[in-house]
Write a protein that holds these residues in place. Structure first.
Motif, PDB file in Angstrom:
ATOM      1  N   GLN A 141     -16.213  -2.224   7.920  1.00  0.00           N
ATOM      2  CA  GLN A 141     -16.084  -3.164   7.097  1.00  0.00           C
ATOM      3  C   GLN A 141     -15.358  -2.987   5.872  1.00  0.00           C
ATOM      4  O   GLN A 141     -14.604  -3.828   5.409  1.00  0.00           O
ATOM      5  N   TRP A 142     -15.705  -1.774   5.299  1.00  0.00           N
ATOM      6  CA  TRP A 142     -14.906  -1.394   4.118  1.00  0.00           C
ATOM      7  C   TRP A 142     -13.453  -1.343   4.323  1.00  0.00           C
ATOM      8  O   TRP A 142     -12.760  -1.393   3.604  1.00  0.00           O
ATOM      9  N   LEU A 143     -13.166  -0.483   5.451  1.00  0.00           N
ATOM     10  CA  LEU A 143     -11.656  -0.308   5.606  1.00  0.00           C
ATOM     11  C   LEU A 143     -11.251  -1.648   6.075  1.00  0.00           C
ATOM     12  O   LEU A 143      -9.838  -1.732   5.569  1.00  0.00           O
ATOM     13  N   THR A 144     -11.633  -2.586   6.623  1.00  0.00           N
ATOM     14  CA  THR A 144     -11.163  -3.792   6.798  1.00  0.00           C
ATOM     15  C   THR A 144     -10.650  -4.734   5.415  1.00  0.00           C
ATOM     16  O   THR A 144      -9.772  -5.174   5.274  1.00  0.00           O
ATOM     17  N   SER A 145     -11.791  -4.340   4.359  1.00  0.00           N
ATOM     18  CA  SER A 145     -11.481  -5.058   3.331  1.00  0.00           C
ATOM     19  C   SER A 145     -10.452  -4.536   2.514  1.00  0.00           C
ATOM     20  O   SER A 145      -9.747  -5.011   1.401  1.00  0.00           O
ATOM     21  N   LEU A 146      -9.610  -3.253   2.893  1.00  0.00           N
ATOM     22  CA  LEU A 146      -8.808  -2.392   2.137  1.00  0.00           C
ATOM     23  C   LEU A 146      -7.299  -3.488   2.594  1.00  0.00           C
ATOM     24  O   LEU A 146      -6.521  -3.259   1.842  1.00  0.00           O
ATOM     25  N   VAL A 147      -7.499  -4.168   3.789  1.00  0.00           N
ATOM     26  CA  VAL A 147      -6.102  -4.759   4.390  1.00  0.00           C
ATOM     27  C   VAL A 147      -6.020  -6.163   3.512  1.00  0.00           C
ATOM     28  O   VAL A 147      -6.868  -6.976   3.590  1.00  0.00           O
TER      29      VAL A 147
END
Length: 523
Positions: A141-147
Motif C-alpha cells: 500500500q505504501w509503494l502504491t501511494s508513491l505513484v
C-alpha cells in the motif's frame, strides 16, 4: 564450538593482489572485554585469529554483537588485517547483528582512506521511516501511494533528420569498400546440408511434357544435353585424357618436357644408377643420432640439475623436485634454523610453562612434505633443570606407530643459555632445548616426535605449551577417514628404551593435556 543458544554470524572474505594472486596473512578479531552469557553458562574472551588459506580466503563464526542476555552490550568487534607484503591499515570496528547470519568482510571493511574506522549499522528503510512518521498500511500500500496521477501529454516533438542507412553507418565506423562489397560481406558461409525429408506421396501417372527442356514428340538427347563428355573426346585434341590399365595418364598424352618417357639421370648420375645413403643425403643404417641432433632432450635430463622435471603417476611434479618450502617474506621453520615444527609459537596465545610429569611420554605430530634430514628433537621450554641426575629420552615414530629413531638417555642443560640469548631468556631459562638423535632422513609423510623425562622430580623441568581446555586436545581435528592425533601421551613409561611401536587408539592413550611446542632440526 560455541553453545547452540548463542546466536552467531559467519564472516567470510578473500584477499588477492592487484594481479589476482592470493595474499597470505591473517585477520584478528577482538571483543572489548570478556563476554558473559549466563543462559549458556559460559564466558568468552581473547582474540580470534583466522589464517588465510592457499586461495587467500577465510571463514570464521563469531558471536553476534546483539546476542540476548549478553554482558556487556552495545559493543563492536575490532578487526586487524595483517597481510604479508601489504601495509596494514589501522584496525577498524564492525557490528555483527544476528539478523544477518552470513556476511562478507568486503561489505563491512572501510575503503575510503580518510575514514579510519567503519561500523556496519543497518538503518531504517524508507517504509519504516514512513511508518514512524504515521503511515498506516502494508508495504504494498505504501509503494502504491508513491505513484502520483498521470501528467498531461506533452507536445509532439519536431521530426528528426533522416538517419543513415546500414551501409552508411558501416562507412562511418571505418568500412572502406563499395556498397556492393559491403552487401557481399553480409552473406555468411553456407550452412551444413540438412537431413533429407520424408518422401512425398507419389503423384498420378501422366505423359512426359519435356526432357531436359526439350519439348518434342521424339526427344533425342546428346552428351551436351545431359552434361556429359562426348564418347569421341578421350584422346582427342580439346577432349579428355585416357588412362591406361594402371589408372595412369598415357605417356603419349603428357605435355613435352613433363618427364614422360625414360629417366635421363638420377641425382646427376646416368647409366646403371645405384644410390647409397650419401647419394640421397641420408644416414647409414647403423648411424645413431643423439638427442641434440633431433632437437630433443636427453633422457638423463629428467629430474637432473638444470634439466627438466619429471611427472609422477598422477601427472604432477614430485615434491622432491620442488624448491625448498620456504615462504616469501614470512616466518617458516627454516627461517629460524629448524627443519620442521609442530606449530609457530608466535601464533600461540599466552603460552605458559607446565612441568613435565616423570615417565609420561608425549607425542607431537609433524607433517613432512619433502625428504628431510634431522639429528635433533627440540622442545620449547623453561628449563628448571640442568640437573645432571635427570635423564631425558626422545624419538620419532611413523604414522603406523613404528619407531624410526631414538635418542640415548641424556642430561640436558638449561634453556636460553646459548650465546646471543636475551638476558631475560638466560635468567628465566627460556628457549629451545635440543635432544640429539642419529642423523635420519625422513621421507614425506606424517610422524610423531616423542619426549619423556624418564628420571627426575615433578618440578625439575617445564615446557611451554598450547593450552588445552577440553578432555581431548584441540589439535586432534581431522576429516573422517584420515585420523591422525597431533597431540597425545602414554603414562607410566619405563626408564629403559622407548616402546618399539605405539598406537593412538591404545587403551592407555590420553589427550587431556596441554600440548608441548616442539621442532625438528639438523645442525
Amino acid at each position: 564450538m560455541l553453545p547452540e543458544d548463542i546466536p552467531t554470524v559467519r564472516v567470510t572474505g578473500r584477499y588477492l593482489t592487484l594481479d589476482g594472486r592470493p595474499l597470505a596473512g591473517r585477520v584478528v578479531w577482538r571483543a572489548p572485554s570478556l563476554l558473559t552469557f549466563p543462559a549458556a553458562d559460559v564466558i568468552l574472551g581473547g582474540p580470534t585469529t583466522v589464517q588465510l588459506d592457499a586461495t587467500g580466503a577465510f571463514s570464521v563464526e563469531l558471536p553476534a554483537t546483539d546476542a540476548p542476555d549478553m554482558n556487556p552490550t552495545g559493543w563492536s568487534y575490532q578487526v586487524a588485517e595483517q597481510l604479508a607484503g601489504v601495509a596494514n591499515r589501522p584496525p577498524y570496528h564492525v557490528l555483527l547483528p544476528a539478523e544477518s547470519p552470513e556476511v562478507d568482510i568486503d561489505d563491512l571493511a572501510p575503503t575510503d582512506p580518510t575514514t579510519p574506522t567503519y561500523v556496519a549499522v543497518r538503518g531504517d528503510s524508507a517504509y519504516e521511516v514512513a511508518v514512524e512518521a504515521g503511515f498506516e498500511g502494508t508495504v504494498e500500500q505504501w509503494l502504491t501511494s508513491l505513484v502520483g496521477p498521470r501528467g498531461a501529454t506533452g507536445d509532439t516533438g519536431q521530426t528528426g533528420a533522416p538517419g543513415l542507412d546500414a551501409y552508411e553507418v558501416a562507412v562511418a565506423d571505418g568500412y572502406s569498400g563499395t556498397r556492393t562489397q559491403w552487401l557481399t560481406s553480409l552473406v555468411g558461409p553456407r550452412g551444413e546440408r540438412g537431413e533429407q525429408g520424408e518422401q512425398g506421396v507419389a503423384g498420378a501417372p501422366g505423359v512426359v511434357q519435356s526432357v531436359n527442356g526439350i519439348s518434342e514428340a521424339d526427344v533425342v538427347l546428346d552428351a551436351a544435353d545431359v552434361g556429359a563428355v562426348p564418347i569421341t573426346a578421350p584422346g582427342a585434341p580439346g577432349g579428355v585424357a585416357q588412362l591406361d590399365d594402371g589408372g595412369k595418364v598415357r605417356a603419349e598424352q603428357l605435355p613435352a618436357g613433363s618427364g614422360g618417357g625414360a629417366v635421363a639421370s638420377v641425382n646427376g648420375q646416368t647409366g646403371d644408377v645405384v644410390l647409397d645413403a650419401a647419394a640421397v643425403g641420408a644416414a647409414t643404417a647403423d648411424h645413431t643420432h643423439t638427442a641434440a641432433q633431433v632437437g630433443a632432450l636427453a633422457a638423463s635430463a629428467r629430474a637432473a640439475a638444470n634439466g627438466v622435471a619429471s611427472l609422477d603417476a598422477a601427472a604432477r611434479v614430485p615434491i622432491s623436485q620442488m624448491p625448498t618450502a620456504v615462504g616469501r617474506n614470512e616466518w617458516t621453520p627454516q627461517s629460524l634454523g629448524f627443519a620442521a615444527w609442530s606449530c609457530d609459537p608466535y601464533t600461540v596465545a599466552n603460552p605458559v610453562p607446565k612441568y613435565l610429569k616423570p615417565q609420561r611420554l608425549f607425542f607431537v605430530g609433524f607433517n613432512i612434505t619433502e625428504p628431510t634430514t634431522v639429528n635433533r628433537i627440540v622442545l620449547f621450554s623453561r628449563g628448571y633443570g640442568g640437573v645432571t641426575t635427570n635423564r631425558y629420552r626422545g624419538g620419532i615414530y611413523r604414522e603406523n606407530g613404528t619407531k624410526v629413531v631414538e635418542s640415548a638417555a641424556a642430561a640436558l642443560t638449561m634453556a636460553g643459555q646459548e650465546a646471543g640469548s636475551m638476558p631475560a631468556m638466560q635468567t628465566n631459562h627460556i628457549g629451545a632445548v635440543p635432544l640429539s638423535i642419529a642423523s635420519t632422513v625422513l621421507a614425506p609423510g606424517r610422524y610423531w616426535a616423542a619426549w619423556s623425562l624418564v628420571t627426575g622430580g615433578t618440578a625439575d623441568f617445564a615446557f611451554f605449551h598450547v593450552q588445552n581446555e577440553s578432555p581431548i586436545a584441540t589439535a586432534n581435528f581431522w576429516m573422517p577417514g584420515t585420523p591422525f592425533a597431533r597431540a597425545w601421551y602414554l603414562e607410566g613409561q619405563a626408564n629403559a628404551a622407548l616402546p618399539a611401536t605405539v598406537s593412538q587408539t591404545a587403551a592407555d592413550a590420553r589427550a587431556d593435556h596441554d600440548i608441548p611446542i616442539m621442532a625438528l632440526a639438523n645442525v
